[in-house]
Each structure stands twice: as structure tokens, then as C-alpha cells.
Write a protein that holds these residues in place. Sequence first.
Motif, PDB file in Angstrom:
ATOM      1  N   TYR A   1      35.536  42.473  28.938  1.00 15.42           N
ATOM      2  CA  TYR A   1      35.473  41.648  30.141  1.00 15.42           C
ATOM      3  C   TYR A   1      36.651  41.947  31.058  1.00 15.42           C
ATOM      4  CZ  TYR A   1      32.487  38.971  26.957  1.00 15.42           C
ATOM      5  OH  TYR A   1      31.528  38.593  26.057  1.00 15.42           O
ATOM      6  N   LEU A   2      36.451  41.663  32.317  1.00 16.66           N
ATOM      7  CA  LEU A   2      37.547  41.678  33.276  1.00 16.66           C
ATOM      8  C   LEU A   2      37.426  40.413  34.121  1.00 16.66           C
ATOM      9  CD1 LEU A   2      39.984  43.365  34.282  1.00 16.66           C
ATOM     10  CD2 LEU A   2      38.482  44.181  36.124  1.00 16.66           C
ATOM     11  N   GLN A   3      38.318  39.476  33.867  1.00 19.27           N
ATOM     12  CA  GLN A   3      38.375  38.252  34.669  1.00 19.27           C
ATOM     13  C   GLN A   3      39.263  38.523  35.867  1.00 19.27           C
ATOM     14  OE1 GLN A   3      36.828  35.114  34.161  1.00 19.27           O
ATOM     15  NE2 GLN A   3      37.592  34.841  36.254  1.00 19.27           N
ATOM     16  N   MET A   4      38.695  38.358  37.047  1.00 18.35           N
ATOM     17  CA  MET A   4      39.415  38.642  38.277  1.00 18.35           C
ATOM     18  C   MET A   4      39.552  37.363  39.080  1.00 18.35           C
ATOM     19  SD  MET A   4      37.577  42.220  39.366  1.00 18.35           S
ATOM     20  CE  MET A   4      36.029  41.429  39.757  1.00 18.35           C
ATOM     21  N   SER A   5      40.766  37.052  39.482  1.00 22.01           N
ATOM     22  CA  SER A   5      40.992  35.857  40.280  1.00 22.01           C
ATOM     23  C   SER A   5      41.861  36.208  41.469  1.00 22.01           C
ATOM     24  CB  SER A   5      41.634  34.760  39.430  1.00 22.01           C
ATOM     25  OG  SER A   5      42.875  35.202  38.909  1.00 22.01           O
ATOM     26  N   THR A   6      41.957  35.256  42.389  1.00 22.53           N
ATOM     27  CA  THR A   6      42.725  35.455  43.628  1.00 22.53           C
ATOM     28  C   THR A   6      42.373  36.804  44.246  1.00 22.53           C
ATOM     29  OG1 THR A   6      44.517  34.312  42.436  1.00 22.53           O
ATOM     30  CG2 THR A   6      44.999  35.072  44.654  1.00 22.53           C
TER      31      THR A   6
ATOM     32  N   ARG B   1      46.734  38.583  38.225  1.00 22.99           N
ATOM     33  CA  ARG B   1      45.473  38.146  38.829  1.00 22.99           C
ATOM     34  C   ARG B   1      44.260  38.503  37.964  1.00 22.99           C
ATOM     35  NH1 ARG B   1      43.713  40.280  43.457  1.00 22.99           N
ATOM     36  NH2 ARG B   1      44.724  42.309  43.147  1.00 22.99           N
ATOM     37  N   PHE B   2      44.336  39.611  37.257  1.00 25.74           N
ATOM     38  CA  PHE B   2      43.219  40.085  36.431  1.00 25.74           C
ATOM     39  C   PHE B   2      43.603  39.965  34.960  1.00 25.74           C
ATOM     40  CE2 PHE B   2      41.158  43.356  39.570  1.00 25.74           C
ATOM     41  CZ  PHE B   2      41.134  42.383  40.558  1.00 25.74           C
ATOM     42  N   THR B   3      42.594  39.700  34.129  1.00 23.68           N
ATOM     43  CA  THR B   3      42.792  39.647  32.682  1.00 23.68           C
ATOM     44  C   THR B   3      41.679  40.418  31.993  1.00 23.68           C
ATOM     45  OG1 THR B   3      43.838  37.469  32.827  1.00 23.68           O
ATOM     46  CG2 THR B   3      43.044  38.171  30.670  1.00 23.68           C
TER      47      THR B   3
ATOM     48  N   GLN C   1      34.330  35.660  48.319  1.00 18.24           N
ATOM     49  CA  GLN C   1      35.287  35.453  49.405  1.00 18.24           C
ATOM     50  C   GLN C   1      36.712  35.710  48.932  1.00 18.24           C
ATOM     51  OE1 GLN C   1      34.651  31.499  50.973  1.00 18.24           O
ATOM     52  NE2 GLN C   1      33.003  32.217  52.310  1.00 18.24           N
ATOM     53  N   PRO C   2      37.588  36.066  49.841  1.00 14.32           N
ATOM     54  CA  PRO C   2      38.996  36.224  49.463  1.00 14.32           C
ATOM     55  C   PRO C   2      39.522  34.947  48.802  1.00 14.32           C
ATOM     56  CG  PRO C   2      38.633  37.104  51.644  1.00 14.32           C
ATOM     57  CD  PRO C   2      37.347  36.435  51.246  1.00 14.32           C
ATOM     58  N   GLY C   3      40.288  35.137  47.729  1.00 13.72           N
ATOM     59  CA  GLY C   3      40.783  34.006  46.961  1.00 13.72           C
ATOM     60  C   GLY C   3      39.863  33.573  45.840  1.00 13.72           C
ATOM     61  N   GLY C   4      38.668  34.117  45.807  1.00 14.56           N
ATOM     62  CA  GLY C   4      37.692  33.737  44.795  1.00 14.56           C
ATOM     63  C   GLY C   4      37.875  34.479  43.483  1.00 14.56           C
ATOM     64  N   SER C   5      36.939  34.215  42.570  1.00 14.94           N
ATOM     65  CA  SER C   5      37.009  34.800  41.224  1.00 14.94           C
ATOM     66  C   SER C   5      35.668  35.405  40.833  1.00 14.94           C
ATOM     67  CB  SER C   5      37.377  33.722  40.199  1.00 14.94           C
ATOM     68  OG  SER C   5      38.646  33.170  40.467  1.00 14.94           O
ATOM     69  N   LEU C   6      35.751  36.385  39.952  1.00 18.53           N
ATOM     70  CA  LEU C   6      34.566  36.984  39.339  1.00 18.53           C
ATOM     71  C   LEU C   6      34.929  37.398  37.923  1.00 18.53           C
ATOM     72  CD1 LEU C   6      32.975  39.495  41.922  1.00 18.53           C
ATOM     73  CD2 LEU C   6      31.932  37.399  41.039  1.00 18.53           C
ATOM     74  N   ARG C   7      33.934  37.426  37.063  1.00 18.24           N
ATOM     75  CA  ARG C   7      34.133  37.992  35.730  1.00 18.24           C
ATOM     76  C   ARG C   7      33.150  39.132  35.520  1.00 18.24           C
ATOM     77  NH1 ARG C   7      33.722  35.684  29.528  1.00 18.24           N
ATOM     78  NH2 ARG C   7      31.475  35.813  29.948  1.00 18.24           N
ATOM     79  N   LEU C   8      33.687  40.295  35.284  1.00 22.45           N
ATOM     80  CA  LEU C   8      32.863  41.454  34.975  1.00 22.45           C
ATOM     81  C   LEU C   8      32.697  41.581  33.466  1.00 22.45           C
ATOM     82  CD1 LEU C   8      34.402  44.133  37.381  1.00 22.45           C
ATOM     83  CD2 LEU C   8      32.655  42.400  37.855  1.00 22.45           C
ATOM     84  N   SER C   9      31.541  42.069  33.069  1.00 23.90           N
ATOM     85  CA  SER C   9      31.269  42.347  31.657  1.00 23.90           C
ATOM     86  C   SER C   9      30.825  43.790  31.513  1.00 23.90           C
ATOM     87  CB  SER C   9      30.166  41.431  31.132  1.00 23.90           C
ATOM     88  OG  SER C   9      30.517  40.071  31.238  1.00 23.90           O
TER      89      SER C   9
END
Length: 121
Positions: free
Chosen positions: A80-85, A67-69, A13-21
Motif C-alpha cells: 500500500y501507499l497511503q498518501m496525504s496532504t 506525507r506518504f506511508t 483536490q490539493p490537501g486530500g488523501s488517497l491510498r494506493l494498493s
Amino acid sequence: QVQLVESGGGLVQPGGSLRLSCAASGFTFSSYAMSWYRQGPGKERELVAVISSTGGYTNYAESVKGRFTISRDNAKNTVYLQMSTLKPEDTAVYYCKAENIATMKGPVEYWGRGTLVTVSS
């Protein structure tokens, strides 16, 4: 055999987070800069984030700064790509790329097949 395998995509959902590997094999991971790219519906592929081989340098597209790290674990051969907001406009297929401009063969790059991130309510 060189492989880059992305994982972690999905529906959020909008505002949520995911971490890609992105798990790498078949080459000397610690010698390669790693990047994340994305391609949204009807759009060209764009650079999202890059990290140097040692992890000491990172850079981001303006649209994801703050927003991303991006990070990497050279012991695990993974980036990794940590994605937030997350926003709907972040919806895209996300690809990782490995690049080394100084190999004996000249510049070398490898691409993964991508993982889909969908941001929607």
C-alpha cells in the motif's frame, strides 16, 4: 504468471488523501522488497518509497517524507501507499515494483502497469 496490479488512483483536490494498493500474484511476495515509483508529466520515473520483504525497513523520497506511508500485508500479497496532504506536483502515474536480488536466477524485478493520480482543484 506474475502480476502486479495497482489500484486506488484518481482525481483528488490539493490537501486530500488517497491510498494506493498493489496486489501481487505469481511469485513469493514475502521474499521481495516492494517499491512505489512515479512518473509525472514530462518527468523521469522516480523512486517514491521502498519497504523490505518483512516490512521492517522503509525509506522515502525527500519530497514525500511525512506525507506518504508505505506498508505491506504479506498475508494478502499486497503493498500500500497511503498518501496525504497531496500537492499538484504529486500528479503522476504510480507504479509498484517487486525486487529480489538473491534469487537462484540472480536479481529479479517485476513492474505493474501503473495507476494515475491527479491532484487538482
